[in-house]
Design a protein around this motif. Sequence first.
Motif, short mmCIF file in Angstrom:
data_model
loop_
_atom_site.label_atom_id
_atom_site.label_comp_id
_atom_site.label_asym_id
_atom_site.label_seq_id
_atom_site.Cartn_x
_atom_site.Cartn_y
_atom_site.Cartn_z
N ARG B 89 32.27 36.41 45.27
CA ARG B 89 33.66 36.89 45.52
C ARG B 89 33.97 38.09 44.61
O ARG B 89 33.67 38.07 43.43
CB ARG B 89 34.63 35.73 45.21
CG ARG B 89 36.05 36.06 45.62
CD ARG B 89 36.95 34.86 45.76
NE ARG B 89 36.85 33.91 44.66
CZ ARG B 89 37.19 32.63 44.78
NH1 ARG B 89 37.60 32.16 45.95
NH2 ARG B 89 37.11 31.78 43.77
N GLY B 90 34.49 39.16 45.22
CA GLY B 90 34.84 40.32 44.39
C GLY B 90 33.69 41.31 44.31
O GLY B 90 33.88 42.51 44.46
N TRP B 95 38.46 41.69 49.26
CA TRP B 95 39.64 41.32 50.09
C TRP B 95 40.80 42.25 49.73
O TRP B 95 41.09 42.49 48.55
CB TRP B 95 40.00 39.86 49.76
CG TRP B 95 41.15 39.30 50.54
CD1 TRP B 95 41.16 39.04 51.87
CD2 TRP B 95 42.43 38.92 50.04
NE1 TRP B 95 42.39 38.50 52.25
CE2 TRP B 95 43.17 38.43 51.12
CE3 TRP B 95 43.03 38.95 48.77
CZ2 TRP B 95 44.48 37.97 50.99
CZ3 TRP B 95 44.34 38.50 48.65
CH2 TRP B 95 45.05 38.00 49.76
N GLN B 113 44.11 47.43 36.50
CA GLN B 113 43.83 46.36 37.47
C GLN B 113 42.64 46.71 38.35
O GLN B 113 41.90 45.82 38.79
CB GLN B 113 45.09 46.09 38.32
CG GLN B 113 46.24 45.60 37.45
CD GLN B 113 47.42 45.07 38.28
OE1 GLN B 113 47.24 44.35 39.26
NE2 GLN B 113 48.63 45.46 37.89
N GLU B 116 39.30 46.60 36.28
CA GLU B 116 38.86 45.22 36.01
C GLU B 116 37.71 44.82 36.94
O GLU B 116 36.72 44.23 36.51
CB GLU B 116 40.06 44.29 36.21
CG GLU B 116 39.84 42.86 35.73
CD GLU B 116 41.12 42.03 35.89
OE1 GLU B 116 42.00 42.43 36.70
OE2 GLU B 116 41.24 40.99 35.23
N VAL B 117 37.82 45.18 38.24
CA VAL B 117 36.80 44.75 39.22
C VAL B 117 35.46 45.40 38.87
O VAL B 117 34.42 44.74 38.77
CB VAL B 117 37.23 45.16 40.66
CG1 VAL B 117 36.19 44.71 41.66
CG2 VAL B 117 38.60 44.60 40.99
N LEU B 120 33.93 43.98 35.81
CA LEU B 120 33.51 42.58 35.99
C LEU B 120 32.15 42.51 36.70
O LEU B 120 31.27 41.76 36.33
CB LEU B 120 34.57 41.86 36.83
CG LEU B 120 34.64 40.33 36.69
CD1 LEU B 120 35.01 39.95 35.26
CD2 LEU B 120 35.71 39.79 37.65
N HIS B 121 32.02 43.37 37.72
CA HIS B 121 30.85 43.19 38.59
C HIS B 121 29.81 44.29 38.46
O HIS B 121 28.65 44.09 38.79
CB HIS B 121 31.33 43.13 40.06
CG HIS B 121 32.23 41.95 40.31
ND1 HIS B 121 31.82 40.65 40.13
CD2 HIS B 121 33.53 41.88 40.67
CE1 HIS B 121 32.82 39.83 40.39
NE2 HIS B 121 33.87 40.54 40.71
N LEU B 165 45.41 48.94 46.44
CA LEU B 165 44.72 47.66 46.72
C LEU B 165 43.40 47.92 47.43
O LEU B 165 42.39 47.27 47.17
CB LEU B 165 45.64 46.76 47.57
CG LEU B 165 46.78 46.11 46.76
CD1 LEU B 165 47.85 45.54 47.68
CD2 LEU B 165 46.21 45.02 45.87
N MET B 168 41.06 48.87 44.90
CA MET B 168 40.65 47.70 44.10
C MET B 168 39.55 46.93 44.85
O MET B 168 38.53 46.54 44.26
CB MET B 168 41.88 46.81 43.87
CG MET B 168 41.65 45.69 42.87
SD MET B 168 43.05 44.55 42.90
CE MET B 168 44.31 45.58 42.15
#
Lengths: 254, 316, 317, 284, 539
Positions: B89-90, B95, B113, B116-117, B120-121, B165, B168
């Motif tokens: 996920r992500g 999404w 924000q 962050e993605v 993280l990945h 979004l 993101m």
Amino acid sequence: MLEFKNVTKQYRSGMFGTHLTKAVDDVSFCVGENERLGLLGESGCGKSTIAQLAMKLLKPSKGSIEYNGKNIKHMSRSEMKNYRKNVQIIFQNPQQVFNPRMKFRETISEPVRIYNLASSPEEEKKIISEHMEMFGLPEELFDRYPQEISGGQAQRIAIMRILMLKPEIIIADEPTTMLDVSVQAQILELLKEVMDKNNITLIFVSHDLDVVRAMCKRIMVIKDGQVVEQGSVDDIFDRPENEYTRMLVDSLKE
Amino acid sequence: MSGEPVIKTEDLSVEFQVGNGSVKALHDINVSIYDGEVLCLLGESGSGKSVFGNSILRLHPDNALVKGKIFFNGQEITALSDKEFLPLRGAQLAWVPQSAASSLNPLKSIGKQVDEVYRLHVENDKKKARENTIDLFRLLGLPRLPELADDYPHELSGGMKQRVLVAMGTSAFPKFIVVDEPTKGLDAVRKREVIKRIGHMQKTHKSTMLLITHDVAVAESLANDIGVMYAGEIVEYGSKDEVLNSPKHPYTRGLINALPQNGFHAIKGFSPSASDMPTGCKFNPRCPECTQECIDGHPKLIISESEKHVARCYHA
Amino acid sequence: MAQFIIKRIIYGIIVIIGVSFLSFIVLSLAPGDDAVTILTHTFIGFDDQIYQQDVNTVTNLYSLDRPLVMQYGSWLGNAIKGDWGVSYVHNLPVWQMILGKIPYTLTLGITAFGIAFVISVPIGLYVATHRNGVVDHVSRIITIFFGSIPSFWLALVLILIFSVKLHWLPITGMGSVRHVILPCVTLMVGMIPSTLRITRSSMSEVMGQDYMVTAKSKGLTERQSVYRHALVNTLPPVITMAGLEVGHILGGSVIVETIFVWPGIGKLLYDSIISKDYPMMQGCIVTIAIGYIVSMLVVDIVTAAIDPRIRLGGGRN
Amino acid sequence: MKKGIKSRFFSRRRSLFTIGIICSVIIAFFTIIGPFIWNADPTATDYANQCLPPSGEHWFGTDNNGRDVFTRVISGAHLSIGVALAVVGIGAAIGITVGIVAGFAGGAVDTILMRIVEIMLSFPGIIFALAVLGTLGNGTEHQIIALAAVRWAHYARLVRIETISVMNSEYLPASRAIGNSKLRIVFRYILPNIIGRVIVIATLSIGPVILAGASLSYLGLGAQIPSPEWGLMINGGKEYIRQAPWITVAPGIAAVFTAFSFNLLGEGIGDLIDPRLKEKAEVD
Amino acid sequence: MRLNKKISKGIAIASLVTISGGFLAACGGTTGENKDTTASQGNQTTTTAASASAGDKTLRIGELWAIDNIDPVSDGTLIKEKACVTEVLCEVNDKFELQPSLATKWENKDENTWVFTLKEGVKFHDGTDMDAEAVAWSINNALEKNPTLVTSTKIAKAEATGANEVTITTETPNAELPEFMHLANMSIIGKGTYDSSGNLVKPIGTGPFKVEEFNSSTGVLTIVRNDDYHSTPASLAKVTISGMTDSNTRAMALEAGEIDFTCDLPFNELTRLDELDNVRVEKYDTARIYTCQFNCKGLFGDKKVRQATSLAMDRQTISDKVLNGAGTPAKNIFTENMAWCDTSIDGSKFDLEQAKKLMEEAGWVDSNGDGIREKDGQDFEFTAITYTERPGLPLIAEALQSQLKELGMKVNVSTMDNAAIEERKEKGEWGIYLAGMATAMAPSSIYYLNNNYSSEKTEPIGYVNEEFDKLLAEGQKAFDTETRYEVSKKIQKLAMEELPIAYICNYGVAYGFSEKVQNFKFNPTAHDYMWNTDITITD
């Protein structure tokens, strides 16, 4: 019937309250009997503010709004009640417009009770069931809460409630933006039918050119709170003079 | 249309336990989306299209019950435990939420924000993440870069938030993105711009996308295949041109005629609420060509190699 | 935001004047003639013989016969100039007595509040994320129980166990950390319910927001999404409640200060009310009001620091 | 139908509410019917059996004047609970009116009312109690006035915040547009939307109010010595906490139990009224 | 726009830091500064190293009142009796008879002038001599600072009329002036007690102890032994007195060994505490008494009714069960150890039958059988008012309520804060008023009687009797103590006969000692407690 005389509405904001934003800047227009006026503009251009000023939900910073020649600011209680009866509004997101803790049985009968349109409870029931059939709404809606029904049904109820008062003017503030396309078609069809039958004047606020073209005869294009162009539907679509209108119309034609 | 589909679902259905009964939101969906392609789910609100999007990324609230299988690049992800599913996920599955206004954390800057993605990945490096974010914002046509990244959600307009979004969602270069109602509540001009940007983004990154919308115009400009959904079922499936130009299912025809440019011919009646579903073909109460057969039987939808453009209707 | 702070301070001053005036008038309505009460708490014992001459001397010593508004006016005049008057009973300058008591009240109040905060916030967060679980019910029952225990019960029980039976902790006296523990625990227990309840409701509201689903969709684990996104949004209401509790700390607690012989402002205020020691009472009330206003100001600043919507006002795009 | 009732009453969320109802029924039983069963005179002193521990005959033991503590708790119940409910009731009523007026009117009215509320909040309640004692003399009604006069400010502050959040909602301008008068809006739109929260908060303060009453009795306001009012018994028994702890513990437990059940009742009602908490099917 | 955002966030955080910083500094600072103020308030000279003699122990006292003020003129009981820092001209022995102290002898030249000759070689704590001039200054200072002393002692002025001779002139004749010189507030203090502008620095006396430090915020007074004391020095090196207003706290502090001596423990704890091995409880009667004043305007106008009520009071049960032994039944106004007490009177008889007979004679009969006597349609119902500062009073009120019920009287009890009593009495809404009156503020046989039986004082409660005024006037003129005692006895007999005030029990006090404290001698003349300076502490 309803006239705006160089109305302005400004807000004070920013850290030291020095920053002035003008939502509506010196707008004047008037709406006659059985007219279909469209207010067209991008979101945030002040068209909804104009609708709320007309409904006396906001007070103008400058200028005045007159109904049949009388400034609505100085209306007495009885005059105001009559004004409310004759000028009604349909809001943008239907589900939020109803009291979350009131079942529709009471919400629907509210207009009848406020203006005591019915002399006895039976008559009240008759009026309500008559309208319910006309709008094709099932009886079991009475015991539902606003969150429990679909957007389309909610908007139908809103229009029905207004119609009971037999208003002279209806202001529709982007009634179908939040609805799906097919449901939008139903609502617009319903609105058109209702207006033609009771020759009600319409002020239709929207950002969607196609919808405005379908519903209105005369259009006012608004940019940053100012009326940049005014004219009949065909003038605006076929021969836009103001270059902002031209940009708006071209971008939607592709 | 080649090779193993990125996403494939077999008899996927979703139920919600509410109070003492349960509500069927989605039943036996069989779909496959190929690499670099965009499947658009077209349908009214209440048709269960968002539920399908959420079930792929397991974003349902706890009272949801998902049955059937979902495959991602051949691997059955519905069998994975939450822990095993988490890395996907992500990173691989992204999404883009529907209501942009409330889907951003109001107290954090939009730049952080989105960073962050990436951190993280992809790589936990502040500078690189911010650079990637600014590129994405530029790709999506956001103004006043790079200062905008330090702005807060309440300072942005609806359209801009929607594009943030999208940025993101795509910031970790996912294989598959679900985009839910990107244009809802936007005015005509913003809508045009968002569609253009998403199309451009999809082409440059060759990303596989599931596009969920009620707006035919959006489907027309972005989709490869279109699945029309009604009352929790897919009622018509096929390539964009086939479905839009020669619709087989009466509901699709009704949708297209209701468009303003086609003169607002509305479909009469309401889409059924999940709690009292009509028997037989779900559309029969509103279908002009409804026959007794439609009321008794429940037409099937079989997608096969040979028959690409199918509809769930006896008279298709 | 600066305009906001100035407005806040002006309101604060109005409240201070309001409180001091109200308490001045209301205390004069309390039973017993002012001069007699003051006499019995200064020169003679409360059940000794009262002579009318002595009452008259006290009346003109403190000019109690002037109309109330005049007395208040003169007190206010001096107060603004910094002279809070001399206490009738202690016959010491009021500000010196209060200044002497503030450190003790603060040390007790802030430590008690600190521990209460540190205990109730995590529990509140945990309970909000596991609604209707066993912990949720247990914590609810405990909050109600802590809220309705009479504080002197707790104080006496604590003393019995830790001082009398086990001799671990001293009952009265000052100086070391050990002296603070018992009164601090008694105060702290009273503060837990409100903070716990606010944290729980604020957190559960935040968990229901859409941006938490977005966080989940980004691939954050449950714990990461709570710490990075939910926590920040829960803070504003919790901090406002904390501000309120801190505001009341200066008021101290008469019961705890009496039982543990802790020189706080609460007991000082209580005694000054009973003995109608007007200057001392006014001094205490104004100090408590200032404490209340300062903590409200701090809360507003902290919330503004956290929440950009307040700090930066409306959007400009 | 059985499944309906069972789930309505014993589903996880409602279990607290049901316990609340059961406790309240128990309290009602003891308060109303109790005095008729255990009708020994709660004020007669009988030094023969001073400070007897709880036994078969005396369930809660006897106090320093030899009176049966259980009978006193029962006969004092209607006093303490009555006072607490009256105080919370009056306080909440005033608080709601002020809160709504401040929230609804806004502007100057709001600022003035809020300053008054802030003054009342930072004002030590004991002075008010003494003033009431001085002017009106003692007696339970005056005790209610003294307690309610300080309590209302707490409620006013909370109601104002709730009213403002309702004022900023979408359905309020709609209610004005349809032509509702100010009064109808307050009673039809604002009150129903805030009453749930207010009830929860009001019931939470019943426990503390019972105890606050006790400290006033010490000053001579409210219940007087021989009366079996719980607060008075809790404070009165303070001296005997080592020798006869049951004298102060028994009424204390009664007070906590009452607070506990009222609070559960309040939270239960709050949940029932507040539809937001109902599970929703996110079918879109 | 960028700058603006950063600035506003910066401002928010900066102002937060400054405010909270200022807050903490304020209290940090004050604690520091607070230390200096008390230090300056303590004595300037460094404390002399506690002498290494055997008595280098510290006695820790738990005082029952909060120590607000240590001005010897207004809080003499604390400074003279409890702290032994100051002494008076005329001391008193156990029989309340005057003894020479700082004054060796005294006599009155005429009605209004008295001459006191002082003891020689006495030094104040700050080393200055206690000569006539210093004593005169001390007396005048007391009269000026504490106006209540003028009304009670009636002294006009005092002047030094010789190296160690002081003459005191009174405005109106006061036969008992020496007794009034025993008042704690009239103790002799040195000029160093006050600074130039008249603010209190530190009490300077001549007593066996001197003040080391008083922390006004914690309310703890520390005193140390005065080595050059003019008679036998004290056995203890140091004593700390800290105010503990809550009786439970005092009891538990004693039990936990935090304090060595305290008084007025909760009644019900006495037996239990005494049994503990590290604690000892001793009960004594003090010169204070539980009085019951009748409202003679109302139901208690008839003497028979008052006598009946007094007879119906079961004083022995109250003493045993309610006061737990702390206070014996009161036979007379004064206790036997007072020289002028008429020991023949016994007002503590308990005879319910006799009481009922008296009530019938007075016309109060229970006609409707509801257990309450009536007379011409009016029930015998009244309110007993009392105050909570003396813990025994509410308990006695409750006991009387049920005892008088046996006599057919309906008693409602109303306890209130002492301040409210005055107002309630003026309104007349009371039947009896229970109080704890001191019978020997000054060791005089007439002072208490004059304050409670002169018609000027009894008129508000509806009782006037010239007989009392005649005797009181006679007593105040009798300069010779023996005749004064006789007059006092006559008044006592009349008072116990007329009973405008009934006497329930003597105000017993319970002293709590830790077992380490030995050879304590009780001094009945003390208000709360006094301790002999040769008290010892063993390990």
